[in-house]
Design an enzyme around this catalytic site. Structure first.
Site, PDB file in Angstrom:
ATOM      1  N   GLU A  91       2.598   8.452   5.790  1.00 53.33           N
ATOM      2  CA  GLU A  91       3.763   8.932   5.034  1.00 53.33           C
ATOM      3  C   GLU A  91       3.422   8.725   3.566  1.00 53.33           C
ATOM      4  O   GLU A  91       3.518   7.610   3.046  1.00 53.33           O
ATOM      5  CB  GLU A  91       5.012   8.124   5.424  1.00 53.33           C
ATOM      6  CG  GLU A  91       5.474   8.345   6.862  1.00 53.33           C
ATOM      7  CD  GLU A  91       6.171   9.694   7.058  1.00 53.33           C
ATOM      8  OE1 GLU A  91       6.634  10.297   6.077  1.00 53.33           O
ATOM      9  OE2 GLU A  91       6.237  10.139   8.212  1.00 53.33           O
ATOM     10  N   CYS A 131       9.984   8.438  -2.980  1.00 50.48           N
ATOM     11  CA  CYS A 131       8.868   9.340  -2.659  1.00 50.48           C
ATOM     12  C   CYS A 131       9.286  10.801  -2.680  1.00 50.48           C
ATOM     13  O   CYS A 131       8.495  11.671  -3.026  1.00 50.48           O
ATOM     14  CB  CYS A 131       8.295   8.982  -1.296  1.00 50.48           C
ATOM     15  SG  CYS A 131       9.515   9.043   0.015  1.00 50.48           S
TER      16      CYS A 131
END
Ligand code: NAD
Length: 464
Positions: free
Chosen positions: A218, A252
């Site tokens: 991720e 993010c």
């Protein structure tokens, strides 16, 4: 006092061996065991809310509302959803039988990998460590958690809490930095789940390749945000400011840079400025509810971006409390650092466009983003963007919200990551889908054997 010590190879060797042995007992596999472990996790989070909020305040100056929504509440929802559906997810899935396999039955069964390693970053240090753990437990694995050393209060709290409810042979926390992570990566693990930066993602993939350990990565990158001339400007301004400045931009999937259609550019910028003022006041640097930058290295990195163009608003900062104002700026050109590095802070470069094709070309020329946001009320523009740009996931007329539903898999593509999780996808990520064919003994097709007469003729009838 708040530094994290590295762990020795001996300690880690013993831990991995103990988890391997425990996994082999089969205890982690039953539905009841998994449900109980999830219950314990939910209870642990609920009972320690104040301590979690305090750790997040100390590490990142997270306000209570922000910390509850993005870290605590998020996890409780994820556990609730997982417990509601786990039985169904665990059931073997029947598949159809091919003509060539007449009489047999086929099914897939989700089996746990074994010992999993979950490495977390610092920006949502509690949630990003425990959300994958929900998947690990649900799928029947053991887990070793490696929190970020850059958020030491949260790292220590996770360690203390996990010890309270789980035996380390089942779930353990290994605190430490790069050195410790490298020792962990050298272990005979069965699965690695990594959340963090692109460069470290490459280190993880290289380490995993040595033993062919399955991984989920991720990662991050530059997520574009596009405002078309048909967008609802007021709503777009609010939702974009929310996505960009939550956790002071250290998200993010925060919008990284902004593309405005030239016909609404002026109106959007004025509205955006007003919205930011209404969210954080005239003096955001003094606002207690506005996040800080995690450390001085990241603070100085961000300050350097301020000279990459013209500041439209914001741009002030306070070194003492490591805060930077929500800042909108026009980059000098696309070669400056702010237009090439992942910003990961409250600085927002804005560019203008006339035709959506220009934006599409700009984005597809670069690495595939983790997220993309488009504000439009035109279906044609929506379809054009969705069908012509590859990105991990995103929202139309909103920011961040696609991450907050367990029904949408969350993950990147290309440089922004490999694999996805949340909800059932977490269960899938931590499971190997094993295919089983159960053949009938009632009859046997002799034509497949090498001594069969007219065998090939028969095979050709079935396989064409
Ligand atoms: P990072 O990659 O520096 O660190 C992540 C973890 O890796 C930490 O636990 C750290 O100890 C470890 N690590 C660091 N260097 C290492 C090395 N050389 N070898 C082995 N392990 C190492 O990331 P970060 O700064 O903590 O987090 C920010 C990044 O994470 C951003 O790029 C952001 O986009 C990304 N991120 C992605 C998601 C997502 O869900 N896709 C979520 C949050 C953050």
């Amino acid at each position: 006092m708040n530094t994290i010590e590295e762990k020795s190879k001996e300690t880690i060797d013993l831990l991995v061996q103990a988890q391997k042995t425990y996994f082999r007992t089969g205890k982690t596999r039953s539905y009841e065991f998994r449900m109980k472990a999830l219950n314990n996790l939910a209870k642990l989070i609920r009972n320690n809310e104040a301590k979690i909020l305090y750790a997040l305040k100390s590490d990142l100056n997270k306000s209570e509302a922000e910390a509850y929504t993005t870290e605590i509440g998020f996890l409780l929802e994820e556990i609730r959803h997982t417990q509601k559906h786990l039985k169904k997810w665990m059931e073997p899935k029947k598949v159809k039988t091919a003509k060539t396999h007449f009489g047999s039955k086929g099914y897939t069964i989700s089996e746990p990998y074994g010992v999993s390693l979950i490495i977390a970053p610092w920006n949502y240090p509690f949630q990003l460590q425990l959300a994958p753990l929900i998947g690990a437990i649900a799928a029947g694995n053991t887990a070793i958690l490696k929190p970020s050393e850059l958020t030491p209060h949260t790292s220590k709290l996770i360690n203390a809490l996990i010890k309270e409810v789980y035996h380390p042979d089942y779930i353990a926390v290994v605190e430490g930095g790069v050195e410790t992570t490298q020792v962990l990566l050298d272990q005979p693990l069965d699965y690695i789940f990594f959340t963090g930066s692109v460069p470290v993602g490459k280190v993880i993939m290289e380490a995993a390749s040595k033993r062919l350990i399955p991984i989920t990565l991720e990662l991050g990158g530059k997520s574009p945000c596009i405002v078309d001339e048909t967008a609802d400007i007021k709503l777009a301004a609010k939702r974009i400011a929310f996505g960009k400045f939550t956790n002071a931009g250290q998200t993010c999937i925060a919008p990284d840079y902004l593309f405005l259609h030239k016909n609404i550019r002026k109106e959007f910028i004025e509205t955006f400025k007003e919205v930011v003022k209404s969210f954080y006041g005239e003096q955001p640097l003094e606002n207690e509810a506005y996040g800080k930058i995690v450390n001085d290295r990241h603070f100085n990195r961000l300050i350097n971006y301020l000279s990459d163009g013209e500041i439209l608003f914001g741009g002030r900062y306070n070194e003492a409390n490591e805060k930077i104002e929500p800042t909108l700026m026009v980059p000098e050109d696309s070669s400056v650092s702010v237009m090439n590095d992942e910003i990961f802070g409250p600085i927002f470069p804005v560019m203008e466009y006339e035709d959506i094709e220009e934006v599409i070309e700009f984005v597809v020329d670069r690495s595939k983003p983790l997220a993309l946001y488009l504000f439009t009320t035109t279906n044609e523009i929506e379809h054009k963007v969705i069908n012509n740009i590859s990105f991990g996931g995103g929202s139309i007329n909103d920011t961040l919200m696609h991450i907050a539903t367990p029904y949408l898999p969350f993950g990147g593509v290309g440089e922004s990551g490999i694999g996805s999780y949340h909800g059932e996808s977490s269960f899938v990520a931590f499971s190997h889908s094993k295919s089983v064919l159960n053949q009938t003994n009632k009859f046997d097709f002799s034509f497949r054997y090498p001594n069969a007469k007219n065998g090939l003729k028969m095979i050709k009838k079935f396989m064409k």
